[in-house]
Design an enzyme around this catalytic site. Structure first.
Site, mmCIF file in Angstrom:
data_model
loop_
_atom_site.group_PDB
_atom_site.id
_atom_site.type_symbol
_atom_site.label_atom_id
_atom_site.label_comp_id
_atom_site.label_asym_id
_atom_site.label_seq_id
_atom_site.Cartn_x
_atom_site.Cartn_y
_atom_site.Cartn_z
ATOM 1 N N LYS B 99 0.839 -1.212 0.000
ATOM 2 C CA LYS B 99 0.000 0.000 0.000
ATOM 3 C C LYS B 99 0.873 1.261 0.000
ATOM 4 C CE LYS B 99 -4.384 -1.803 1.759
ATOM 5 N NZ LYS B 99 -4.070 -3.249 1.933
ATOM 6 N N ASP B 102 3.034 7.395 -0.788
ATOM 7 C CA ASP B 102 3.847 8.611 -0.654
ATOM 8 C C ASP B 102 4.089 9.224 -2.043
ATOM 9 O OD1 ASP B 102 5.678 10.563 0.444
ATOM 10 O OD2 ASP B 102 6.097 9.141 2.059
#
Lengths: 263, 263
Positions: B99, B102
């Site tokens: 997941k 950023d």
């Protein structure tokens, strides 16, 4: 961005003294006032030798160091211990920029377990509000002592085309308010909460405005702190890519603090 | 959820043969048809001894194994090598559920660097679309050969109070369409794309409906595959918390495949 009429109603010191301010936030406000710095250094390097050297040399100019432990080639308990020692010597907090983004049950394991055991050593971490309040409950549920660990929620992002809209931001602020025993503030591009206990951290800060190759936008300390009402500037490549990192860190510290005093 | 009139216009085999289907998606479609399974096992255990034993014992029933490498206490190159060997022996793909969440410059380092070097060994990883298209560009930019590595975007979440609304989902599908050389589908709670090359993975599947202590909702294989038009069921605790994991894995395989054949 529409300029607002943000003014400094309370100083960092006063905000640290609010009754509802979390102990970790209070420590940070205290450090900021003591050292006159609202600079968080984003240590985007891939080895501890460089990180520890930087932390030692610019430690006096920063209130907080932000790590990405999962890009370090040489993670070890000893290296973390050395970083902790430097954080005590120079009086700054450690913020692991993990950007947790999974369901509660998973982030709990990611926060406490694996090789990194993030919750053992980081004062502050952060999480996306996207999965809903279960992410905060999950992280919190792993802590025996919530007075020494805190979390920032990511309310806004600084990358182009990001999907965190104003409704998303509002929901994030509400989620933070409901978890004041763990959430101390936000990653954001401008002030998002009127609660003086909340601390606003803004990444993507350089001494001149611009954009990187992947759409990350940069703003100046004055823009971020004075005009947009954020509290802490997060500076990474602005320092690491400088020919004189120590001098540049000092420049950011001065620019950030001046912007705080001028608002 | 409003039941839709989803019907199976193309088989997995036919979808694997579409000209625009990514090589990794093609491999997965082939495996699914060959082994008659659309079960992805979510290996939510904290040590490789247990993970490798499970992968060996239930490998015949799964098309894919989903890992959280950062909750493993004993990560090592040797353990990853053993997992790779099992994936070859039993013919399943490896999906690291990182997941990523950023900016592009950071996820590139997280994908390729650190201790885990995820891009070295995982066939599939996933990313949140939240940071905008730079996250996909950042991950992609690190790959020499894009034909052996692929990514799923998280279009919907299954946790209560999550902030991925319909607009968010739509933006995610658009982002996927623009990066067909790397994004092969979605993590979602129901079918989100009409593109037959896209594969839909749905987590939170158990044999009966319910909710966990942190707001994670559970649905049955029939609900997910036949009614909601997803393709792959992701099952973790439904198997790991069972008294007879092998038998239960086989039950999920059969239930998932039956639901696929009935739609």
């Amino acid at each position: 961005f529409k300029p607002s009429t943000i003014h400094r109603s309370l100083s960092f010191r006063e905000r640290g003294m609010q009754k509802q301010t979390h102990p970790v936030a209070r420590r940070l406000f205290d450090i900021m006032e003591q050292k006159q710095t609202n600079l968080c250094f984003s240590a985007d390097v891939d080895n501890f030798a460089e990180l520890l050297e930087l932390a030692d040399k610019i430690g006096q100019y920063i209130c907080c160091i932000k790590t990405h432990v999962d890009i370090m080639e040489d993670f070890s308990a000893q290296n973390i211990k050395s970083l902790k020692e430097l954080s005590v010597r120079h009086n700054f907090l450690i913020f692991e920029d993990r950007k947790f983004a999974d369901i509660g049950n998973t982030v709990r394991s990611q926060y406490t377990g694996g090789i990194y055991k993030i919750s053992d050593w980081c004062d502050i971490t952060n999480a996306h509000s996207l999965p809903g309040p279960g992410i905060v409950s999950g992280l919190k549920s792993s802590l025996d002592d919530k007075s020494t660990r805190a979390c920032l929620l990511i309310a806004e992002m600084s990358s182009q085309g990001n999907l965190a809209d104003s409704k998303y931001k509002q929901s994030t602020v509400e989620m933070a308010s409901e978890h004041g025993d763990f959430v101390i503030g936000f990653i954001c591009t401008s002030k998002v909460s009127e609660n003086p206990s909340h601390i606003h951290f803004t990444p993507g800060v350089k001494l001149i405005n611009g954009v990187d190759g992947f759409g990350q936008k940069y703003l100046t300390p004055d823009e971020v702190i004075r005009r947009r009402g954020s509290d802490v500037i997060i500076v990474g490549r602005g320092i690491t890519e400088s020919a004189n990192r120590i001098k540049t860190a000092k420049e950011f510290q001065e620019a950030g603090w001046m912007a705080y005093n001028r608002r």
